[in-house]
Design an enzyme around this catalytic site. Structure first.
Site, mmCIF file in Angstrom:
data_model
loop_
_atom_site.group_PDB
_atom_site.id
_atom_site.type_symbol
_atom_site.label_atom_id
_atom_site.label_comp_id
_atom_site.label_asym_id
_atom_site.label_seq_id
_atom_site.Cartn_x
_atom_site.Cartn_y
_atom_site.Cartn_z
ATOM 1 C CE1 TYR A 47 30.788 61.408 87.807
ATOM 2 C CE2 TYR A 47 30.202 59.172 87.171
ATOM 3 C CZ TYR A 47 30.086 60.238 88.038
ATOM 4 O OH TYR A 47 29.273 60.120 89.136
ATOM 5 C CG HIS A 64 25.698 64.727 88.209
ATOM 6 N ND1 HIS A 64 26.736 64.327 87.388
ATOM 7 C CD2 HIS A 64 25.997 64.228 89.432
ATOM 8 C CE1 HIS A 64 27.610 63.625 88.087
ATOM 9 N NE2 HIS A 64 27.190 63.564 89.331
ATOM 10 C CE LYS A 122 25.157 59.794 88.232
ATOM 11 N NZ LYS A 122 26.303 59.068 87.646
ATOM 12 C CG ASP A 180 26.178 55.769 88.136
ATOM 13 O OD1 ASP A 180 24.966 56.063 88.161
ATOM 14 O OD2 ASP A 180 27.087 56.595 88.378
#
Length: 282
Positions: free
Chosen positions: A53, A111, A78, A48
């Site tokens: 990120y 998200h 996401k 994930d």
């Protein structure tokens, strides 16, 4: 070794593993690549990540270096808030695929529910899903009210709602709603960033079971049919977190863990949503 038999059947008849590796903030030198390789060796099949990120390239390298074929992995990413506001969901998705070096992802999530945007974002995800480039689509951090709005205005029910969920932060109403609509719940921060690892109740159950507090907390979630994606970049912890399918908690132990709920959020709400975001329903 594989844990793939431990899975959830999503509402579009695809399987999602019960256990996955979260890679939030894994941006160090080869950190995410090593974590993925160790996780795959330990039996994980779900990875994930998210555009925000800033490690999708590393995830892609880790997938290529893993000891299994890409088809055996379940990869999630996401769409972030700024892409929603700019109406650039398709572009954001294409950039994520390029960074990952993949032709498709197994799950693409909104998200956060950005007010005034997430209905349009969801309709864009529906088109991506129809193209086959995302095998399933879902949401993250959505409340019952957010899900109801999607249900009223959109054609596809989300396959997954990924939320913060652990013994200190329960959502019985939201969980009930998702189950009634065949929306799988997936827990991020299932270890509460370590906040419950010294809780006396959990420590006592762990000692009695010969397990770690982390394993007890993770087992509490998966025993409710909730997929978990604990984050770690340490090989020992990655392997330890996988040892949750060889025991079951008693109804009394489950109730004791549920009773620890104090609505303690350990993950932060993005600054750009603080003014409009509604805390998830209990």
């Amino acid at each position: 070794m594989s844990l793939e038999t431990h899975s959830i059947l999503l509402n579009n008849e695809r399987e999602m593993p019960m256990l996955g590796l979260g890679v939030y903030k894994a941006t160090g030198n080869n950190e995410v690549e090593n974590a993925i390789c160790w996780a795959v060796e330990a039996g994980y099949r779900l990875i994930d990540t998210a555009s925000v990120y800033k490690n999708e390239e590393g995830v892609g390298r880790g997938i290529k270096a893993a000891s299994v074929k890409r088809e055996e992995l379940f990869v999630t990413t996401k769409v972030w808030n700024n892409a929603q506001r700019m109406n650039d969901v398709e572009g954001a998705f294409n950039r994520s695929l390029e960074r990952l070096g993949l032709e498709y992802v197994d799950l693409y999530l909104i998200h956060w529910p950005v007010a005034g945007c997430y209905i349009g974002t969801w309709k864009a995800l529906e088109k991506i899903y129809s193209s086959g480039r995302a095998k399933s689509i879902g949401v993250s951090n959505f409340s019952v009210q957010d899900l109801e709005k999607l249900n009223e205005q959109c054609g596809i029910v989300p396959a997954v709602n990924q939320i913060e969920f652990h013994p200190l932060f329960n959502h019985p109403e939201l969980l009930s709603y998702c189950r009634a609509h065949r929306i799988a719940v997936q827990a991020y921060a299932p270890l509460a960033r370590g906040a419950y690892l010294n809780e006396e109740t959990i420590a006592q159950i762990a000692a009695r079971r010969g397990k770690t507090p982390a394993q007890i907390g993770l087992r509490w979630s998966v025993q409710q049919g909730i997929s978990v994606i604990p984050k770690s970049s340490k090989k020992e912890r990655i392997c330890s977190n996988a040892q949750i399918f060889d025991f079951s908690l008693t109804p009394e132990e489950m109730e004791a863990l549920t009773a620890l709920d104090r609505q303690q959020r350990t993950a932060s709400i993005p600054e750009d949503l603080l003014g409009q975001y509604e805390i998830l329903s209990k």
